[in-house]
Enzyme design. Sequence first.
Site, PDB file in Angstrom:
ATOM      1  N   ARG A 119       0.742  -0.986  -0.140  1.00 54.50           N
ATOM      2  CA  ARG A 119       0.138   0.186   0.009  1.00 54.50           C
ATOM      3  C   ARG A 119       1.105   1.145  -0.315  1.00 54.50           C
ATOM      4  O   ARG A 119       2.472   1.521  -0.213  1.00 54.50           O
ATOM      5  CB  ARG A 119      -1.230  -0.468   1.136  1.00 54.50           C
ATOM      6  N   CYS A 128      -6.321  21.605   5.369  1.00 54.80           N
ATOM      7  CA  CYS A 128      -6.987  21.438   6.327  1.00 54.80           C
ATOM      8  C   CYS A 128      -8.042  22.076   6.557  1.00 54.80           C
ATOM      9  O   CYS A 128      -7.569  23.757   6.655  1.00 54.80           O
ATOM     10  CB  CYS A 128      -6.689  20.808   7.721  1.00 54.80           C
ATOM     11  N   ARG A 137       2.311  15.916  10.718  1.00 59.53           N
ATOM     12  CA  ARG A 137       2.675  16.830   9.601  1.00 59.53           C
ATOM     13  C   ARG A 137       2.520  18.500   9.770  1.00 59.53           C
ATOM     14  O   ARG A 137       2.770  18.917   8.771  1.00 59.53           O
ATOM     15  CB  ARG A 137       1.730  16.191   8.556  1.00 59.53           C
ATOM     16  N   ASP A 296       3.357  10.740  17.891  1.00 57.52           N
ATOM     17  CA  ASP A 296       4.480  10.321  17.279  1.00 57.52           C
ATOM     18  C   ASP A 296       5.514  11.550  18.080  1.00 57.52           C
ATOM     19  O   ASP A 296       4.899  12.586  18.540  1.00 57.52           O
ATOM     20  CB  ASP A 296       4.141  11.191  16.110  1.00 57.52           C
ATOM     21  N   ASP A 333       3.227   3.970  16.278  1.00 55.08           N
ATOM     22  CA  ASP A 333       4.470   4.284  14.860  1.00 55.08           C
ATOM     23  C   ASP A 333       5.236   4.314  14.530  1.00 55.08           C
ATOM     24  O   ASP A 333       6.220   5.360  15.368  1.00 55.08           O
ATOM     25  CB  ASP A 333       3.111   5.401  14.200  1.00 55.08           C
TER      26      ASP A 333
HETATM   27  S1  SF4 Z   1      -4.084  15.491  11.736  1.00 53.66           S
HETATM   28 FE1  SF4 Z   1      -3.414  16.473  10.991  1.00 53.66          FE
HETATM   29  S2  SF4 Z   1      -3.414  16.314   8.231  1.00 53.66           S
HETATM   30 FE2  SF4 Z   1      -5.438  15.570   9.974  1.00 53.66          FE
HETATM   31  S3  SF4 Z   1      -7.174  17.368   9.625  1.00 53.66           S
HETATM   32 FE3  SF4 Z   1      -5.734  17.526  11.082  1.00 53.66          FE
HETATM   33  S4  SF4 Z   1      -4.192  18.695  10.787  1.00 53.66           S
HETATM   34 FE4  SF4 Z   1      -4.882  18.181   8.963  1.00 53.66          FE
END
Ligand code: SF4
Length: 378
Positions: A119, A128, A137, A296, A333
Site C-alpha cells: 500500500r 486542512c 505532518r 508520535d 508508529d
Molecule cells: S491531523 Fe493534520 S492532516 Fe489531519 S486534519 Fe489535522 S492538521 Fe490536517
Amino acid sequence: MYQPDLVKEIFSSALPGEWSRWQWQFSHRIRGLKALSELLQLSPSEIGTYRDLISEYRYAVTPYYLSLIDWSDPNDPIKRQCIPDPREITFSLPGSEIDPLAEQTHMPVPGLIHRYPDRVLAMVTNTCATYCRHCNRKRTWKNPEAGNTREALGRMVNYVASNPHIREVIVSGGDPLIMSLGLLDEFLGSLEAIPHVEVLRIGTRVPVVLPMRITDDLCQMLARHRPLWVNTHFNHPREITPESTQACERLLKVGIPVSNQTVLLKGVNDSLDVMRDLFCGLERIMVRPYYLFQCDAVKGTDHFRTDIRRGIEIMEGLWCKIGGLCIPNFVVDLPMGGGKAPMMPSYLLAVDRNEAIFRTYDGCIIRYPCPGGADNPP
Ligand code: SF4
C-alpha cells in the site's frame, strides 16, 4: 456558556442557511494574530510569542469546530486541539523530530509515501479545514496552503500503475476532502482503473471539523469509487455532535464504511472515562474505532505526549468492560519508518504443550487445556 465577543460576532454574522454551508464555514475560518489575540485576550507582552508561534505553525479553525469550545474551561479539550499553544515552540522532549516516521525518505515520487509493500499513501494537499495542534505532518505547514497539481497527481498514479504489488491506496494530506470534487473524482478514478488496485481509503478529519462538507454530491462521487473506506479522526466524545453524526450517516448510507483513528493526547483524552465515552459513542453512530495511536515524537507536539504505559492502562481498563467492536488497536508508529507496533496488555501468563494459563480481565486465573489442540497430540 461564556463566549468571547469574537465568537459571538462570527456566529451572528452567518445569514440564515449560511452556517450549514461548508463553503461559508471554510471561507470564515478563524485565523491570523488579531483574531487569536481577541480570542485569548492576549496582553501586549504575549502577542510577540503568539506571532512567532503562528509563523512557525499556522492555525485555522472552522466556526463550527470553534463553536464546540467551552471557553469557561481553560483546559477545554476541543480548544487544546485547535488553538495554538506556546509550548509548540518552547517545549521539546529529547528525540522529537520534524519527521520522525521518515516519511520524506520513503517517497519515490513527491507526496507519495511507500512504506509497506502492498500500500501507498498519497498526500494530495497540505490544506486542512482546521489545523490540529497535534498533527504529525506539521512540517508541511511551512508551505502556503495548496493542493497538488493534476500533473503531480498524475506522477503518483503512474508510480502506482507501475508497481503491481500495490493493492491499496490511502488518500491523505492535509485533508483530501478539501480538494475540488472534480479533481478528487478524477484522481480516484485513475487509481481505480489500475487493475491491481483493489481498495481505496480516504483519511479525513472533515466529518469532525467541517461536517457540512459531507454533502450528497460528495457522497455520490465517493460511492462511485467503491470499494472505498473513509477513515476519520475523532479524539473526544464532545466531537460527536448531531452534525458529525449526520456526516458519518451520509457516508454510511451510500455504502461507505467509516472507521476512526484516535490519537492519545495528554489533557484531551488520556483518561479511561473519556476513552470509554468516545469509543462507545462512535459505536453508537456506527463508526468503528480502528486505531488508538500513541502520539508520535513530532517537534511541536511534545506537550501532548503521554507515557506509553498510560495507553496500555487505558486498554486494560476497556478490555471486556465494553464490547470488542468499541475497542481499537493501540499502536505506536515506530520512528524511522519502522511501521506500526501493537501494544496490548498481556493476558497469557504461560504456555506449554499441556496447557496455557491466562489471567482474566477481572484478575482470575484460568487454564486452557492442550493449547496445541489437534496439532499437538499427547
Ligand atoms: S491531523 Fe493534520 S492532516 Fe489531519 S486534519 Fe489535522 S492538521 Fe490536517
